[in-house]
Design a protein around this motif. Sequence first.
Motif, PDB file in Angstrom:
ATOM      1  N   ILE A 195       0.530  -1.514  -0.195  1.00 44.31           N
ATOM      2  CA  ILE A 195      -0.378  -0.142  -0.254  1.00 44.31           C
ATOM      3  C   ILE A 195       1.026   1.083  -0.124  1.00 44.31           C
ATOM      4  CG2 ILE A 195      -2.270  -1.320   0.755  1.00 44.31           C
ATOM      5  CD1 ILE A 195      -0.814   0.525   3.673  1.00 44.31           C
TER       6      ILE A 195
ATOM      7  N   GLY B  98       7.406   5.766   2.475  1.00 45.67           N
ATOM      8  CA  GLY B  98       6.416   4.540   2.555  1.00 45.67           C
ATOM      9  C   GLY B  98       7.252   2.795   2.999  1.00 45.67           C
TER      10      GLY B  98
ATOM     11  N   ILE C 292       7.520  -1.488   3.633  1.00 46.68           N
ATOM     12  CA  ILE C 292       7.871  -1.846   2.405  1.00 46.68           C
ATOM     13  C   ILE C 292       7.830  -2.862   2.978  1.00 46.68           C
ATOM     14  CG2 ILE C 292      10.374  -2.310   1.591  1.00 46.68           C
ATOM     15  CD1 ILE C 292      11.242   0.435   1.736  1.00 46.68           C
ATOM     16  N   THR C 293       7.755  -3.884   2.444  1.00 48.02           N
ATOM     17  CA  THR C 293       7.569  -5.528   3.273  1.00 48.02           C
ATOM     18  C   THR C 293       8.673  -6.278   3.424  1.00 48.02           C
ATOM     19  OG1 THR C 293       5.606  -5.615   0.821  1.00 48.02           O
ATOM     20  CG2 THR C 293       6.245  -7.676   1.515  1.00 48.02           C
ATOM     21  N   THR C 294       9.356  -7.587   4.197  1.00 49.67           N
ATOM     22  CA  THR C 294       9.949  -8.039   3.884  1.00 49.67           C
ATOM     23  C   THR C 294       9.696  -9.078   4.194  1.00 49.67           C
ATOM     24  OG1 THR C 294      10.834  -6.449   6.360  1.00 49.67           O
ATOM     25  CG2 THR C 294      11.085  -8.730   6.049  1.00 49.67           C
TER      26      THR C 294
ATOM     27  N   GLY D 164      -3.396   2.438  11.565  1.00 49.64           N
ATOM     28  CA  GLY D 164      -4.106   3.698  10.188  1.00 49.64           C
ATOM     29  C   GLY D 164      -3.489   4.803  10.918  1.00 49.64           C
TER      30      GLY D 164
ATOM     31  N   GLU E  89       8.565   7.194   8.810  1.00 50.18           N
ATOM     32  CA  GLU E  89       8.334   6.534   7.928  1.00 50.18           C
ATOM     33  C   GLU E  89       6.457   6.022   8.922  1.00 50.18           C
ATOM     34  OE1 GLU E  89       9.877   3.181   7.547  1.00 50.18           O
ATOM     35  OE2 GLU E  89      10.972   2.843   9.539  1.00 50.18           O
TER      36      GLU E  89
ATOM     37  N   VAL F  53       3.894   3.679  11.254  1.00 47.50           N
ATOM     38  CA  VAL F  53       4.379   2.275  11.347  1.00 47.50           C
ATOM     39  C   VAL F  53       3.469   1.581  11.459  1.00 47.50           C
ATOM     40  CG1 VAL F  53       4.643   1.354  14.330  1.00 47.50           C
ATOM     41  CG2 VAL F  53       5.048   4.241  14.346  1.00 47.50           C
TER      42      VAL F  53
ATOM     43  N   SER G 261       3.117  -2.720   4.741  1.00 41.97           N
ATOM     44  CA  SER G 261       2.554  -2.564   3.724  1.00 41.97           C
ATOM     45  C   SER G 261       1.548  -2.870   3.524  1.00 41.97           C
ATOM     46  CB  SER G 261       3.959  -3.403   2.498  1.00 41.97           C
ATOM     47  OG  SER G 261       4.105  -4.527   2.828  1.00 41.97           O
TER      48      SER G 261
ATOM     49  N   LYS H 186      -2.125  -7.070   1.455  1.00 38.73           N
ATOM     50  CA  LYS H 186      -3.840  -7.793   0.813  1.00 38.73           C
ATOM     51  C   LYS H 186      -4.672  -6.766   0.251  1.00 38.73           C
ATOM     52  CE  LYS H 186      -5.964  -7.725   5.184  1.00 38.73           C
ATOM     53  NZ  LYS H 186      -6.711  -8.479   6.621  1.00 38.73           N
ATOM     54  N   TYR H 187      -3.761  -5.245   1.153  1.00 37.07           N
ATOM     55  CA  TYR H 187      -5.450  -4.203   0.236  1.00 37.07           C
ATOM     56  C   TYR H 187      -4.381  -3.727  -1.502  1.00 37.07           C
ATOM     57  CZ  TYR H 187      -7.566  -4.728   4.200  1.00 37.07           C
ATOM     58  OH  TYR H 187      -8.314  -4.932   5.486  1.00 37.07           O
TER      59      TYR H 187
ATOM     60  N   VAL I 247      -6.544   1.799   2.020  1.00 37.75           N
ATOM     61  CA  VAL I 247      -6.644   2.121   3.499  1.00 37.75           C
ATOM     62  C   VAL I 247      -5.927   3.785   3.064  1.00 37.75           C
ATOM     63  CG1 VAL I 247      -4.484  -0.306   2.965  1.00 37.75           C
ATOM     64  CG2 VAL I 247      -4.053   2.312   2.370  1.00 37.75           C
TER      65      VAL I 247
ATOM     66  N   TYR J 151     -12.591   3.046   5.640  1.00 36.85           N
ATOM     67  CA  TYR J 151     -13.625   2.449   6.280  1.00 36.85           C
ATOM     68  C   TYR J 151     -13.101   1.519   7.727  1.00 36.85           C
ATOM     69  CZ  TYR J 151      -9.187  -0.929   6.239  1.00 36.85           C
ATOM     70  OH  TYR J 151      -7.772  -2.093   6.352  1.00 36.85           O
ATOM     71  N   ASP J 152     -11.806   1.667   7.544  1.00 34.36           N
ATOM     72  CA  ASP J 152     -11.161   1.855   9.248  1.00 34.36           C
ATOM     73  C   ASP J 152     -11.673   2.622  10.010  1.00 34.36           C
ATOM     74  OD1 ASP J 152      -9.060   3.295   7.487  1.00 34.36           O
ATOM     75  OD2 ASP J 152      -8.320   2.795   9.650  1.00 34.36           O
TER      76      ASP J 152
HETATM   77  P1  NAD Z   1       1.028  -4.194   8.111  1.00 35.63           P
HETATM   78  O1  NAD Z   1       0.928  -3.255   9.449  1.00 35.63           O
HETATM   79  O2  NAD Z   1       1.676  -4.082   6.853  1.00 35.63           O
HETATM   80  O3  NAD Z   1      -0.794  -4.912   8.301  1.00 35.63           O
HETATM   81  C1  NAD Z   1      -1.612  -5.294   9.369  1.00 35.63           C
HETATM   82  C2  NAD Z   1      -3.088  -5.290   8.992  1.00 35.63           C
HETATM   83  O4  NAD Z   1      -3.694  -3.730   9.346  1.00 35.63           O
HETATM   84  C3  NAD Z   1      -3.305  -4.724   7.808  1.00 35.63           C
HETATM   85  O5  NAD Z   1      -4.104  -6.425   7.201  1.00 35.63           O
HETATM   86  C4  NAD Z   1      -4.500  -4.141   8.017  1.00 35.63           C
HETATM   87  O6  NAD Z   1      -5.803  -4.678   8.455  1.00 35.63           O
HETATM   88  C5  NAD Z   1      -4.256  -3.012   8.496  1.00 35.63           C
HETATM   89  N1  NAD Z   1      -3.644  -1.701   8.430  1.00 35.63           N
HETATM   90  C6  NAD Z   1      -2.357  -1.612   8.643  1.00 35.63           C
HETATM   91  N2  NAD Z   1      -2.008  -0.212   7.945  1.00 35.63           N
HETATM   92  C7  NAD Z   1      -3.302   0.227   7.602  1.00 35.63           C
HETATM   93  C8  NAD Z   1      -3.627   1.058   7.136  1.00 35.63           C
HETATM   94  N3  NAD Z   1      -2.882   2.374   6.403  1.00 35.63           N
HETATM   95  N4  NAD Z   1      -4.949   1.713   6.628  1.00 35.63           N
HETATM   96  C9  NAD Z   1      -5.637   0.843   7.561  1.00 35.63           C
HETATM   97  N5  NAD Z   1      -5.370  -0.180   7.618  1.00 35.63           N
HETATM   98  C10 NAD Z   1      -4.445  -0.766   7.975  1.00 35.63           C
HETATM   99  O7  NAD Z   1       1.650  -5.642   9.243  1.00 35.63           O
HETATM  100  P2  NAD Z   1       1.779  -7.127   8.353  1.00 35.63           P
HETATM  101  O8  NAD Z   1       1.029  -7.470   7.787  1.00 35.63           O
HETATM  102  O9  NAD Z   1       2.304  -7.357  10.265  1.00 35.63           O
HETATM  103  O10 NAD Z   1       3.026  -6.804   7.447  1.00 35.63           O
HETATM  104  C11 NAD Z   1       2.994  -6.427   6.542  1.00 35.63           C
HETATM  105  C12 NAD Z   1       4.597  -6.475   5.815  1.00 35.63           C
HETATM  106  O11 NAD Z   1       4.586  -5.435   6.236  1.00 35.63           O
HETATM  107  C13 NAD Z   1       5.397  -7.549   6.102  1.00 35.63           C
HETATM  108  O12 NAD Z   1       6.215  -7.790   4.820  1.00 35.63           O
HETATM  109  C14 NAD Z   1       6.660  -6.216   7.193  1.00 35.63           C
HETATM  110  O13 NAD Z   1       7.573  -6.839   7.182  1.00 35.63           O
HETATM  111  C15 NAD Z   1       5.951  -5.527   6.372  1.00 35.63           C
HETATM  112  N6  NAD Z   1       6.298  -4.192   7.892  1.00 35.63           N
HETATM  113  C16 NAD Z   1       6.607  -3.200   6.985  1.00 35.63           C
HETATM  114  C17 NAD Z   1       7.053  -2.198   7.743  1.00 35.63           C
HETATM  115  C18 NAD Z   1       8.403  -0.888   7.638  1.00 35.63           C
HETATM  116  O14 NAD Z   1       8.239  -0.829   6.348  1.00 35.63           O
HETATM  117  N7  NAD Z   1       8.857   0.093   7.900  1.00 35.63           N
HETATM  118  C19 NAD Z   1       6.881  -2.120   9.483  1.00 35.63           C
HETATM  119  C20 NAD Z   1       6.335  -3.078   9.982  1.00 35.63           C
HETATM  120  C21 NAD Z   1       5.443  -4.143   9.228  1.00 35.63           C
END
Ligand code: NAD
Length: 331
Positions: free
Chosen positions: A12, A67, A69-71, A241, A256, A258, A261, A264-265, A271, A312-313
Amino acid sequence: MRRVTLIPGDGIGPEIVEACRRIIEAAGVEIEWDVQRAGAEVMEEYGTPLPTHVLESIRANKVAMKGPITTPVGSGFRSINVALRKELDLYANLRPAKSIEGVRSPYKDIDLVVVRENTEDLYAGIERRVDEDTAESVKLITRGASERICRFAFEYARREGRRKVTAVHKANILKFTDGLFLEVARKVAQDYPDIEFEDRIVDNMAMQLVQKPHIYDVLVLPNLYGDIISDLCAGLVGGLGVAPSANIGDEIQVFEPVHGSAPKYTGMNKVNPTAQILTGVLMLHYLGEEEAARRIYEATAAVIAEGKTVTYDLGGDAGTSEMADAIIARL
Ligand code: NAD
């Protein structure tokens, strides 16, 4: 014109970063964005998710907004985000948690700031599988890093007109590591007689933050407790969020959200851009663009309080870009 490295990230990331960038421009701040790609998408091209030229851009511009980044799970790379913080020595992770009217949360008027040590502790990566049935990890705490983060917390408190710093630890059990952190925190506190100082054991801290969060102000913690407690604080004000953060070194700052990425969205324009927008506000504050920072914060809070054009959230059905448009209209 001020140059800032912009890393849209993946998942996202690009959508919320674009929302934030448009809002900053609408507020009249002139920034030349030096757009840099990092993450899984550049892996094939450069053989690393964090190419050297991205780091060079940040080093040259001194300020970056990114923004999430996926690990990649199971790859040799631990985390691009952790690598970035280590590589650029961004030793302080600043995570404000402030109530916003209109965001669903069990509390009102919370205004906490978490200062998390970003370079050592159990995140130092000194970990190994000893044998089939045993694994171990080293909790590294040094006087230097502890002093630097505690001093950062007190300086921040003084600069921002805060009244109290609470050091969080588990020194009753981890007598050497957290014991050293606490010893250093107490010593540094003596240099700041104008700021109240106290310490809390981390488990007690978790309970007290849920029961009486209003009595706390600035918290300073080693890396792991900081990671966990800052998410707890984000939860107190409405969740990921709306949670911004800054990674700060002596010369370089990387801003950045907290959250991650949320793959799924990806590409769904769904988001909440607020965490990224408040990350932008934090960056403008550090760039000395106080007026624009205040206007963007107030416009964002007003759109959320009105509740009509929110994602939505936050109980609405607006898309990421529509919410950004509503904030721009308020500006
Ligand atoms: P995540 O924060 O990406 O998402 C978890 C859930 O939180 C989402 O499915 C969604 O329901 C909700 N969410 C998160 N951000 C939102 C937004 N802006 N608006 C609405 N809903 C939101 O956590 P995760 O699924 O554990 O991690 C996904 C990937 O992101 C992993 O690869 C992880 O390593 C990486 N990650 C990156 C950072 C960074 O770039 N600093 C930080 C945390 C996780």
